[in-house]
Design a protein around this motif. Structure first.
Motif, PDB file in Angstrom:
ATOM      1  N   PHE A 253       0.833  -1.199   0.000  1.00  0.00           N
ATOM      2  CA  PHE A 253       0.000   0.000   0.000  1.00  0.00           C
ATOM      3  C   PHE A 253       0.872   1.255   0.000  1.00  0.00           C
ATOM      4  O   PHE A 253       0.626   2.200  -0.775  1.00  0.00           O
ATOM      5  CB  PHE A 253      -0.923  -0.022   1.214  1.00  0.00           C
ATOM      6  CG  PHE A 253      -1.719   1.231   1.419  1.00  0.00           C
ATOM      7  CD1 PHE A 253      -2.759   1.555   0.570  1.00  0.00           C
ATOM      8  CD2 PHE A 253      -1.423   2.087   2.468  1.00  0.00           C
ATOM      9  CE1 PHE A 253      -3.498   2.724   0.757  1.00  0.00           C
ATOM     10  CE2 PHE A 253      -2.157   3.245   2.669  1.00  0.00           C
ATOM     11  CZ  PHE A 253      -3.195   3.569   1.812  1.00  0.00           C
TER      12      PHE A 253
ATOM     13  N   ARG B 210       2.341   1.865  -3.403  1.00  0.00           N
ATOM     14  CA  ARG B 210       1.393   2.429  -4.365  1.00  0.00           C
ATOM     15  C   ARG B 210       1.184   3.924  -4.125  1.00  0.00           C
ATOM     16  O   ARG B 210       1.012   4.699  -5.081  1.00  0.00           O
ATOM     17  CB  ARG B 210       0.065   1.661  -4.305  1.00  0.00           C
ATOM     18  CG  ARG B 210       0.185   0.236  -4.853  1.00  0.00           C
ATOM     19  CD  ARG B 210      -1.167  -0.406  -5.059  1.00  0.00           C
ATOM     20  NE  ARG B 210      -1.902  -0.628  -3.833  1.00  0.00           N
ATOM     21  CZ  ARG B 210      -1.731  -1.685  -3.025  1.00  0.00           C
ATOM     22  NH1 ARG B 210      -0.833  -2.616  -3.319  1.00  0.00           N
ATOM     23  NH2 ARG B 210      -2.465  -1.820  -1.925  1.00  0.00           N
ATOM     24  N   LEU B 211       1.212   4.347  -2.873  1.00  0.00           N
ATOM     25  CA  LEU B 211       1.145   5.786  -2.601  1.00  0.00           C
ATOM     26  C   LEU B 211       2.381   6.491  -3.138  1.00  0.00           C
ATOM     27  O   LEU B 211       2.286   7.597  -3.694  1.00  0.00           O
ATOM     28  CB  LEU B 211       0.998   6.040  -1.102  1.00  0.00           C
ATOM     29  CG  LEU B 211      -0.307   5.582  -0.437  1.00  0.00           C
ATOM     30  CD1 LEU B 211      -0.312   5.981   1.032  1.00  0.00           C
ATOM     31  CD2 LEU B 211      -1.532   6.141  -1.146  1.00  0.00           C
TER      32      LEU B 211
ATOM     33  N   ILE C  63      -8.542  -4.176   4.685  1.00  0.00           N
ATOM     34  CA  ILE C  63      -7.718  -3.510   3.671  1.00  0.00           C
ATOM     35  C   ILE C  63      -6.400  -4.229   3.400  1.00  0.00           C
ATOM     36  O   ILE C  63      -5.718  -3.922   2.422  1.00  0.00           O
ATOM     37  CB  ILE C  63      -7.428  -2.047   4.074  1.00  0.00           C
ATOM     38  CG1 ILE C  63      -6.792  -1.970   5.475  1.00  0.00           C
ATOM     39  CG2 ILE C  63      -8.725  -1.253   4.054  1.00  0.00           C
ATOM     40  CD1 ILE C  63      -5.343  -2.097   5.551  1.00  0.00           C
ATOM     41  N   ASP C  64      -6.014  -5.179   4.244  1.00  0.00           N
ATOM     42  CA  ASP C  64      -4.663  -5.752   4.176  1.00  0.00           C
ATOM     43  C   ASP C  64      -4.709  -7.200   3.683  1.00  0.00           C
ATOM     44  O   ASP C  64      -5.254  -8.072   4.367  1.00  0.00           O
ATOM     45  CB  ASP C  64      -4.012  -5.689   5.559  1.00  0.00           C
ATOM     46  CG  ASP C  64      -2.541  -6.071   5.537  1.00  0.00           C
ATOM     47  OD1 ASP C  64      -2.061  -6.592   4.513  1.00  0.00           O
ATOM     48  OD2 ASP C  64      -1.860  -5.832   6.549  1.00  0.00           O
TER      49      ASP C  64
ATOM     50  N   ASP D  47     -10.079  -1.958  -2.333  1.00  0.00           N
ATOM     51  CA  ASP D  47      -9.938  -1.066  -3.492  1.00  0.00           C
ATOM     52  C   ASP D  47     -10.704   0.239  -3.266  1.00  0.00           C
ATOM     53  O   ASP D  47     -10.218   1.327  -3.609  1.00  0.00           O
ATOM     54  CB  ASP D  47     -10.453  -1.750  -4.754  1.00  0.00           C
ATOM     55  CG  ASP D  47      -9.509  -2.820  -5.278  1.00  0.00           C
ATOM     56  OD1 ASP D  47      -8.351  -2.878  -4.820  1.00  0.00           O
ATOM     57  OD2 ASP D  47      -9.944  -3.616  -6.144  1.00  0.00           O
TER      58      ASP D  47
ATOM     59  N   GLU E  62      -8.762   2.366  -0.840  1.00  0.00           N
ATOM     60  CA  GLU E  62      -7.570   2.960  -1.446  1.00  0.00           C
ATOM     61  C   GLU E  62      -7.928   4.097  -2.394  1.00  0.00           C
ATOM     62  O   GLU E  62      -7.238   5.126  -2.429  1.00  0.00           O
ATOM     63  CB  GLU E  62      -6.761   1.886  -2.163  1.00  0.00           C
ATOM     64  CG  GLU E  62      -5.392   2.364  -2.589  1.00  0.00           C
ATOM     65  CD  GLU E  62      -4.455   1.223  -2.914  1.00  0.00           C
ATOM     66  OE1 GLU E  62      -3.584   1.431  -3.787  1.00  0.00           O
ATOM     67  OE2 GLU E  62      -4.552   0.132  -2.302  1.00  0.00           O
ATOM     68  N   GLU E  63      -8.992   3.954  -3.151  1.00  0.00           N
ATOM     69  CA  GLU E  63      -9.440   5.038  -4.032  1.00  0.00           C
ATOM     70  C   GLU E  63      -9.770   6.289  -3.227  1.00  0.00           C
ATOM     71  O   GLU E  63      -9.439   7.415  -3.633  1.00  0.00           O
ATOM     72  CB  GLU E  63     -10.668   4.595  -4.822  1.00  0.00           C
ATOM     73  CG  GLU E  63     -10.363   3.573  -5.915  1.00  0.00           C
ATOM     74  CD  GLU E  63     -11.636   2.991  -6.527  1.00  0.00           C
ATOM     75  OE1 GLU E  63     -12.733   3.478  -6.177  1.00  0.00           O
ATOM     76  OE2 GLU E  63     -11.520   2.064  -7.344  1.00  0.00           O
TER      77      GLU E  63
ATOM     78  N   VAL F 107      -6.459   7.885  -2.007  1.00  0.00           N
ATOM     79  CA  VAL F 107      -5.768   8.566  -3.106  1.00  0.00           C
ATOM     80  C   VAL F 107      -6.463   9.883  -3.437  1.00  0.00           C
ATOM     81  O   VAL F 107      -5.796  10.918  -3.633  1.00  0.00           O
ATOM     82  CB  VAL F 107      -5.695   7.645  -4.345  1.00  0.00           C
ATOM     83  CG1 VAL F 107      -5.233   8.414  -5.573  1.00  0.00           C
ATOM     84  CG2 VAL F 107      -4.748   6.479  -4.066  1.00  0.00           C
TER      85      VAL F 107
END
Length: 198
Positions: free
Chosen positions: A20, A23-24, A161-162, A174, A177-178, A181
């Protein structure tokens, strides 16, 4: 671009949380992941909680404070479950912290020795229901942070989430995370003036 301190949950700094964070970073954020467990991770939540208890609350708090001192440009904190206390502690007491995201955990502000700072934006994500999160505490925190955002994920496990957790749910992860972001993009876009609204 946001510079972030990310605090792990009771299973440790798992591969799922590290992915995670990566991706950030791919979205041009700077992410620091203080590891209170010195590389150790757990599959079972009870084992992780026992390890955290052995370390002790004061040591966990010092990990957060040390990370804050080391990374002087970090203005955003993200905390997962156990790590939500570390993130919230910094958000309440350190003026440099402008935004705080809590996932799977929240504390009554007074239990951390103060009140919520209205200049610090809050976003809170919780499974619904979640045996590890007191609904009254969530409601109380959101009352203290009237500009905050609360997202509930119905019928999901605590740490959905993990991928390293038994609670993992890909669709809900997902969605989470959206939202993260988008939130960070808003912080980045608004830069110097966004926090005047809070």
């Amino acid at each position: 671009m946001a510079e972030i301190l990310l605090f792990h949950h009771a299973l440790g700094l798992t591969a799922g949380l590290q992915s995670f964070a990566e991706r950030l970073r791919a979205n041009h954020h700077v992410v620091h992941c203080p590891d209170a467990y010195s590389g150790q991770t757990f599959k079972d939540l009870d084992d992780g909680l026992r390890f955290a208890q052995d370390i002790g609350h004061d040591a966990l708090e010092e990990v957060a404070n040390r990370a804050y001192r080391q990374h002087r440009d970090a203005a955003v904190v993200i905390g997962f479950s156990l790590g939500s206390s570390q993130a919230q502690q910094l958000a309440q007491h350190k003026r440099r912290i402008k935004a705080c995201l809590l996932m799977g955990g929240a504390q009554a502000p007074e239990s951390l020795g103060g009140d919520w700072r209205h200049t610090c934006h809050l976003q809170l994500h919780v499974a619904d229901p979640d045996e590890w999160v007191d609904p009254g505490v969530v409601e109380g925190l959101m009352y203290r942070a009237p500009h905050g955002e609360l997202f509930r994920y119905n019928s999901k496990g605590h740490m959905f989430i993990d991928p390293s957790s038994r609670d993992y749910d890909a669709d809900a992860a997902d969605q989470f995370e959206e939202r993260v972001v988008d939130w960070l993009a808003t912080i980045d876009a608004d830069a110097g003036e966004a926090w005047a609204r809070f």
